[in-house]
Scaffold this motif. Sequence first.
Motif, mmCIF file in Angstrom:
data_model
loop_
_atom_site.group_PDB
_atom_site.id
_atom_site.type_symbol
_atom_site.label_atom_id
_atom_site.label_comp_id
_atom_site.label_asym_id
_atom_site.label_seq_id
_atom_site.Cartn_x
_atom_site.Cartn_y
_atom_site.Cartn_z
ATOM 1 N N HIS A 111 0.832 -1.188 0.000
ATOM 2 C CA HIS A 111 0.000 0.000 0.000
ATOM 3 C C HIS A 111 0.863 1.231 0.000
ATOM 4 C CE1 HIS A 111 -4.301 -0.871 0.275
ATOM 5 N NE2 HIS A 111 -4.305 0.390 -0.105
ATOM 6 N N LEU A 112 0.769 1.977 -1.062
ATOM 7 C CA LEU A 112 1.722 3.043 -1.267
ATOM 8 C C LEU A 112 0.993 4.364 -1.503
ATOM 9 C CD1 LEU A 112 4.695 2.232 -3.559
ATOM 10 C CD2 LEU A 112 4.005 4.513 -2.885
ATOM 11 N N LEU A 113 1.096 5.275 -0.550
ATOM 12 C CA LEU A 113 0.471 6.585 -0.693
ATOM 13 C C LEU A 113 1.535 7.568 -1.169
ATOM 14 C CD1 LEU A 113 -1.607 6.741 2.641
ATOM 15 C CD2 LEU A 113 -2.095 5.483 0.514
ATOM 16 N N ASN A 114 1.259 8.197 -2.299
ATOM 17 C CA ASN A 114 2.217 9.084 -2.937
ATOM 18 C C ASN A 114 1.707 10.520 -2.758
ATOM 19 O OD1 ASN A 114 3.833 10.447 -4.811
ATOM 20 N ND2 ASN A 114 3.053 9.324 -6.588
ATOM 21 N N VAL A 115 2.361 11.263 -1.862
ATOM 22 C CA VAL A 115 1.911 12.623 -1.530
ATOM 23 C C VAL A 115 2.993 13.592 -1.986
ATOM 24 C CG1 VAL A 115 1.240 14.193 0.343
ATOM 25 C CG2 VAL A 115 0.597 11.766 0.451
ATOM 26 N N ASP A 116 2.673 14.431 -2.967
ATOM 27 C CA ASP A 116 3.746 15.201 -3.609
ATOM 28 C C ASP A 116 3.187 16.424 -4.324
ATOM 29 O OD1 ASP A 116 6.336 15.783 -4.549
ATOM 30 O OD2 ASP A 116 5.942 14.711 -6.425
ATOM 31 N N HIS A 117 4.117 17.311 -4.737
ATOM 32 C CA HIS A 117 3.710 18.499 -5.492
ATOM 33 C C HIS A 117 4.475 18.658 -6.799
ATOM 34 C CE1 HIS A 117 7.062 21.433 -4.194
ATOM 35 N NE2 HIS A 117 7.393 20.255 -3.737
ATOM 36 N N HIS A 118 5.270 17.670 -7.215
ATOM 37 C CA HIS A 118 5.980 17.765 -8.495
ATOM 38 C C HIS A 118 5.006 17.483 -9.650
ATOM 39 C CE1 HIS A 118 9.320 17.034 -5.675
ATOM 40 N NE2 HIS A 118 10.026 17.754 -6.526
ATOM 41 N N HIS A 119 4.949 18.400 -10.615
ATOM 42 C CA HIS A 119 3.968 18.235 -11.695
ATOM 43 C C HIS A 119 4.282 17.007 -12.544
ATOM 44 C CE1 HIS A 119 6.189 19.527 -15.387
ATOM 45 N NE2 HIS A 119 7.023 19.930 -14.467
ATOM 46 N N ASP A 120 5.553 16.603 -12.567
ATOM 47 C CA ASP A 120 5.920 15.456 -13.398
ATOM 48 C C ASP A 120 6.018 14.159 -12.570
ATOM 49 O OD1 ASP A 120 8.255 15.985 -12.005
ATOM 50 O OD2 ASP A 120 9.552 16.037 -13.773
ATOM 51 N N ASN A 121 5.358 14.156 -11.417
ATOM 52 C CA ASN A 121 5.307 12.936 -10.590
ATOM 53 C C ASN A 121 4.834 11.762 -11.452
ATOM 54 O OD1 ASN A 121 3.903 10.933 -8.746
ATOM 55 N ND2 ASN A 121 4.823 12.269 -7.236
ATOM 56 N N THR A 122 5.516 10.654 -11.341
ATOM 57 C CA THR A 122 5.199 9.516 -12.223
ATOM 58 C C THR A 122 4.024 8.681 -11.707
ATOM 59 O OG1 THR A 122 6.892 8.201 -11.109
ATOM 60 C CG2 THR A 122 7.545 9.324 -13.136
ATOM 61 N N ARG A 123 3.414 9.110 -10.638
ATOM 62 C CA ARG A 123 2.181 8.477 -10.123
ATOM 63 C C ARG A 123 2.371 6.983 -9.918
ATOM 64 N NH1 ARG A 123 -1.894 12.547 -10.557
ATOM 65 N NH2 ARG A 123 -0.765 14.356 -11.292
ATOM 66 N N GLY A 125 2.186 5.456 -7.058
ATOM 67 C CA GLY A 125 1.544 4.953 -5.843
ATOM 68 C C GLY A 125 0.270 4.187 -6.112
ATOM 69 N N THR A 126 -0.215 3.534 -5.056
ATOM 70 C CA THR A 126 -1.553 2.956 -5.099
ATOM 71 C C THR A 126 -2.554 4.102 -5.133
ATOM 72 O OG1 THR A 126 -0.613 1.495 -3.411
ATOM 73 C CG2 THR A 126 -2.873 1.054 -4.093
ATOM 74 N N LEU A 127 -2.253 5.134 -4.347
ATOM 75 C CA LEU A 127 -3.011 6.383 -4.369
ATOM 76 C C LEU A 127 -2.010 7.498 -4.631
ATOM 77 C CD1 LEU A 127 -5.440 6.193 -1.318
ATOM 78 C CD2 LEU A 127 -6.106 6.588 -3.701
ATOM 79 N N ASN A 128 -2.373 8.385 -5.542
ATOM 80 C CA ASN A 128 -1.457 9.464 -5.903
ATOM 81 C C ASN A 128 -2.107 10.802 -5.599
ATOM 82 O OD1 ASN A 128 0.696 7.821 -7.269
ATOM 83 N ND2 ASN A 128 -1.090 7.198 -8.446
ATOM 84 N N TYR A 129 -1.690 11.390 -4.500
ATOM 85 C CA TYR A 129 -2.225 12.696 -4.120
ATOM 86 C C TYR A 129 -1.171 13.734 -4.509
ATOM 87 C CZ TYR A 129 -4.604 16.236 -1.314
ATOM 88 O OH TYR A 129 -5.251 17.365 -0.886
ATOM 89 N N VAL A 130 -1.244 14.142 -5.756
ATOM 90 C CA VAL A 130 -0.240 15.042 -6.322
ATOM 91 C C VAL A 130 -0.898 16.397 -6.551
ATOM 92 C CG1 VAL A 130 1.346 15.452 -8.243
ATOM 93 C CG2 VAL A 130 0.946 13.116 -7.423
ATOM 94 N N VAL A 131 -0.496 17.366 -5.745
ATOM 95 C CA VAL A 131 -1.088 18.705 -5.817
ATOM 96 C C VAL A 131 -0.027 19.633 -6.384
ATOM 97 C CG1 VAL A 131 -2.314 20.495 -4.536
ATOM 98 C CG2 VAL A 131 -2.397 18.129 -3.733
ATOM 99 N N SER A 132 -0.019 19.792 -7.698
ATOM 100 C CA SER A 132 1.087 20.549 -8.308
ATOM 101 C C SER A 132 0.983 22.043 -8.007
ATOM 102 C CB SER A 132 1.150 20.286 -9.809
ATOM 103 O OG SER A 132 -0.105 20.506 -10.394
ATOM 104 N N GLU A 133 -0.189 22.508 -7.577
ATOM 105 C CA GLU A 133 -0.321 23.934 -7.224
ATOM 106 C C GLU A 133 0.273 24.226 -5.845
ATOM 107 O OE1 GLU A 133 -3.120 21.991 -7.914
ATOM 108 O OE2 GLU A 133 -2.824 22.412 -10.050
ATOM 109 N N ALA A 134 0.503 23.212 -5.042
ATOM 110 C CA ALA A 134 1.041 23.441 -3.702
ATOM 111 C C ALA A 134 2.483 23.927 -3.806
ATOM 112 C CB ALA A 134 0.970 22.163 -2.870
ATOM 113 N N SER A 135 2.850 24.895 -2.964
ATOM 114 C CA SER A 135 4.206 25.433 -3.010
ATOM 115 C C SER A 135 5.230 24.394 -2.581
ATOM 116 C CB SER A 135 4.305 26.655 -2.097
ATOM 117 O OG SER A 135 4.058 26.282 -0.750
ATOM 118 N N CYS A 136 4.796 23.480 -1.733
ATOM 119 C CA CYS A 136 5.722 22.484 -1.191
ATOM 120 C C CYS A 136 4.885 21.305 -0.694
ATOM 121 C CB CYS A 136 6.541 23.072 -0.035
ATOM 122 S SG CYS A 136 5.558 23.849 1.261
#
Length: 344
Positions: A111-123, A125-136
Amino acid sequence: VSGEHDLSATRAAILAHLREDRLFLLVSHENPDGDALGSLVAMHGLLSALGKDVQILISPGDLPLPYEYRFFELEDLIQAPPGDVGQRTVVFLDCGNIDRNSAVALGDGAHLLNVDHHHDNTRFGTLNYVVSEASCTAEIVWGLLRELEIAATPAVAEALYVGLITDTGRFMYENTGPGAHEMAAELIAGGVDVQGVYRRLYEEMPMPKLALLAQALLNTRRFDSGALTLATLSAEEFRQAGAEESYSEGIIDHLRAVQGTKVAVLIRELTPPQSRGTHKVSLRATDGEVDVSAIARAQGGGGHRRAAGFSTALGLEELSSFLRREIAAQLDRAVDQHPAASVV
Ligand SMILES: [Mn+2]
């Protein structure tokens, strides 16, 4: 709109995991920076407040941490994946690409939760919470804390603040939105020692770090009418300065600041014995004209549009030709026919 809907559905799913799962393992990318470490500490605090069993994994090669981050108190730190990794929910923080963390060999079905803000995140994770608008990534973790109505302890508030100021360049980079300042206001109101954090991160610098900066400035060259401002640092120059690898942090900001620069590049020769002969390349763009993350991806790296990096086995000559071609292509310009770089 559907993207926004997906994001809020993903946030709900992430929150459900944080509430309901019992065992966690937190990881980030290699050479963890302020945002990676701040997010690890803050997520550790969040899960501890929920009474979870949580461990932080940092590989031995990344320890001890660079001097400016040594004040972090990393509770439940481990240096190798635990035996029960298969039972744990693994949370990746600030990690755009799973290849950036070689320490975790995950089995199928992990179970892999991917929490990130890089727009080129390769996703990955099992769940990909990628918020590219977040500053960090720390800003994303801060949002999760608020949603769970968990009050940040002083250590967590400080960790979030470190992630915020390091990834926004002290509120100067283009990712600095109102949300970054709102987050800062709340953290400062909660008691974060602004001056103390500043001193630890940006002052109290070891003298060899200044010597390394001096050497890099001497090595600076400009190409293509200054569009590319590039500095190199050899392993021997690190040795002569008495510098550790992390001491090159911040040098590129001086290169980016030079008038006319579109892209600033720092090329470091990786220090022996582990990786002699290979180079680590950091890239910064001054404006939206060049997407340096695309240049980094072409060499197997990645990052943000204005801040990215990669490692390569290419030599210096090949590297500078590659960079000049890529920048010229994006600027829709011909590469300057005069091969010699101007020496600053
Ligand atoms: Mn980050």
